[in-house]
Design a protein around this motif. Structure first.
Motif, PDB file in Angstrom:
ATOM      1  N   GLU A   1     -35.340 -79.493 -28.157  1.00 46.49           N
ATOM      2  CA  GLU A   1     -34.594 -79.918 -29.224  1.00 46.49           C
ATOM      3  C   GLU A   1     -34.866 -81.257 -29.812  1.00 46.49           C
ATOM      4  O   GLU A   1     -34.848 -82.099 -28.841  1.00 46.49           O
TER       5      GLU A   1
ATOM      6  N   LYS B   1     -34.585 -76.609 -33.072  1.00 41.35           N
ATOM      7  CA  LYS B   1     -34.763 -76.127 -31.704  1.00 41.35           C
ATOM      8  C   LYS B   1     -36.336 -75.448 -31.890  1.00 41.35           C
ATOM      9  O   LYS B   1     -36.451 -74.424 -32.463  1.00 41.35           O
TER      10      LYS B   1
ATOM     11  N   ARG C   1     -38.570 -74.748 -24.356  1.00 39.04           N
ATOM     12  CA  ARG C   1     -37.544 -75.332 -25.592  1.00 39.04           C
ATOM     13  C   ARG C   1     -37.281 -76.762 -25.662  1.00 39.04           C
ATOM     14  O   ARG C   1     -37.029 -77.357 -24.716  1.00 39.04           O
TER      15      ARG C   1
END
Length: 570
Positions: A485, A490, A483
């Protein structure tokens, strides 16, 4: 009716409207010839109209010699034994650096005649070297990477000999979380030359049969025993299903429980979604999840498939290519364990309705942070195309630009003349062949050449890449979730094999960061369950991450030439 009431001339107004359209900056340059790829797929066709002749073949990217540059594997067919005129084999091309390739097939030991369909790349013995599985009509083959530039056929030694079928997609994943890659093989229909059926469209001439003419076949799951051999656990894992006619397969964690699930695209049969229950078993939930059929309850001609978090919701959605007039299936993950096909209510339906799709992939082609969709199209043959009212066997690919997860635009024509030119498309795969930070595209044709397109992105968008190595997890880190950000958004991607159609893209992950110079936060959830976090990672870098040891190396990406302008006409 006046279309443009304020315009004195229609042509001027059309030009003005075109200029007002948003520009992706995507330019795909055909570098097949200069890259050194000289390949033509052999279907083996001699007039008998055998079903497998219409289906292949796939392709794959892999770094077989560990030099950091992605090499190319092109799967090939062969002449049918009773009508042999030539010898054709798979082709392995070594990337010499920067996207120039040399044929190393003979030296690698892969110059073996196989009626190949697809390929799956994975380090099944955790020795740090990618191994090759080729699915085929008849006997599938497993080639172990010896580490000296050569591959060894270990099909028999691995316990995979004698399992013959009409196999299609294949993928590696650690379904039982023991740190070793297991093998899933999608099988299509029960067909042999001896059981071939006479089908016809005009009542006189033999034509290629549709899959309805043949019985289905169960797919297989082979568990890696850790000693170089595999055992068939299809029944034990609850995957046995002789009604399926599987062509495509994709990995995803659709319910976010940390266990990798399996989606299977079936041709004229309901799609299957196998939820991983843990402890080596799956539960089939496609009907309950709304992903088995079209919205009107029909099973479509599912062929290629891929899964990705296209709307940055944190949940992977699923795309499936189908026959012409069926349109692409685009199952949006609602986040509650169910899916909703949004193709009929978005531009995806009109874009794809008239084409016959095979390979499909999500990729952020313009590095803006939103996954786009690539689809390779091509009919079965000219007779079928004419019968269904299509323009012909060769069809243009789609490159569907994702505009913020809300709207879609086909920018294939904008990407370049060579790219949009009609092809008998089958396999597609992507990799950064020149390590400049954007993804390049490989497309195969049935009975034709392979096409390599270099991404010459005409924008200032920046990317960041991650290469993962498992220690407790499988060494390829297949099943790891990353993931990123950035700028309040996101992004997420899964390290995976399979997807597309008979093909495999590179394992390193490329994230587009738009105009941002760094990723604010990066989280890696390893297949073992371990979670590691990093912050403030600069764009324009490849980060090599080792499970339990963090970032071990940071490699700057090559600089792309700065575009003179990102606006205006081409």
């Amino acid at each position: 009716m006046t279309l443009y009431p304020r315009c004195p001339a229609l042509l001027v107004c059309v030009a003005a409207a075109a200029l007002a359209q948003p520009r992706s900056g995507v330019r795909l340059t055909d570098v097949t010839k200069e890259a050194g790829l000289a390949f033509v797929h052999n279907t083996g066709a001699f007039g008998a109209m055998y079903l497998p002749e219409t289906m292949g073949a796939g392709c794959a990217f892999l770094d077989y010699n560990g030099d950091g540059w992605m090499d190319i594997l092109l799967v090939n067919g062969m002449d049918w034994p009773a009508h042999k005129k030539q010898r054709t084999t798979p082709k392995l091309y070594r990337n010499k650096g920067g996207g120039a390739f040399v044929d190393v097939t003979h030296a690698s030991g892969l110059d073996v005649e196989i009626y190949g369909m697809g390929a799956a790349i994975g380090d099944y013995d955790n020795d740090g070297l990618p191994d090759i599985f080729i699915s085929a009509v008849g006997q599938n083959r497993l080639f172990r990477n010896k580490g000296d530039g050569r591959f060894e056929d270990v099909t028999r030694a691995a316990g995979l000999i004698g399992r013959e079928s009409f196999s299609a997609a294949a993928l590696w994943f650690d379904y039982d979380s023991d740190g070793r890659l297991d093998l899933f093989v999608a099988n299509y229909v029960r067909w042999t030359p001896e059981s071939d059926i006479f089908c016809t469209i005009d009542g006189r001439r033999k034509s290629y049969c549709t899959p309805e003419a043949y019985r289905g076949e169960t797919s297989w799951l082979f568990r890696n025993k850790g000693d170089g051999t595999f055992e068939d656990v299809t029944v034990k894992a609850n995957l046995f299903d002789s009604t399926s006619k599987a062509l495509g397969a994709a990995l995803l964690d659709f319910d976010a429980d940390g266990l990798i699930d399996l989606f299977v695209a079936n041709d004229t049969q309901p799609n299957k979604l196998y939820r991983n229950l843990g402890k080596g078993r799956f539960q089939e939930v496609a009907v309950a999840s709304g992903i088995a059929f079209s919205e009107d309850g029909k099973a479509r001609a599912g062929m290629g498939t891929d899964a990705a978090d296209f709307d940055l919701s944190g949940a992977p959605s699923v795309a499936v290519t189908n026959f012409n007039n069926e349109m692409l299936a685009f199952f949006r993950n609602t986040g509650d364990g169910s899916f909703k096909d949004i193709a009929p209510t978005t531009a995806l339906g009109p874009i794809t309705r008239g084409s016959l799709g095979f390979g499909c992939l999500f990729l952020d082609v313009d590095l803006d942070g939103w996954p786009d969709l690539l689809v390779a199209n091509g009919h079965i043959d000219e007779v079928q195309g004419a019968h269904h009212g299509d323009s012909g066997r060769a069809q243009s690919p789609h490159l569907v630009w994702n505009r913020g997860g809300r709207s879609f635009l086909d920018i294939a024509a904008e990407a370049g003349r060579a790219f949009v030119a009609p092809k008998v498309g089958r396999g597609v795969a992507v990799a950064d062949i020149d390590l400049d930070g954007d993804l390049d595209i490989l497309i195969t044709e049935n009975g034709g050449p392979a096409h390599l397109f270099r991404n010459d992105l005409q924008s200032d968008n920046r990317g960041i890449r991650f290469e993962l190595r498992g220690t407790v997890s499988n060494r390829d880190a297949i099943g790891a979730l990353v993931r990123v950000e950035v700028g309040g958004r996101k992004l997420s991607q899964l390290v995976k094999t399979g997807s597309s159609y008979l093909s495999q893209s590179e394992l390193p992950l490329t994230f587009g960061l738009g105009h941002n110079n760094r990723a604010d936060r990066v989280t890696i959830r390893w297949p073992s369950g371990r979670v590691e976090e990093f912050s403030n990672l600069a764009a324009g870098q490849t980060y090599r991450c080792v499970e339990g040891a963090g970032i071990r190396e940071r490699i700057p990406l090559a600089s792309r030439p700065r575009p003179a302008s990102t606006n205006g006409p081409r």
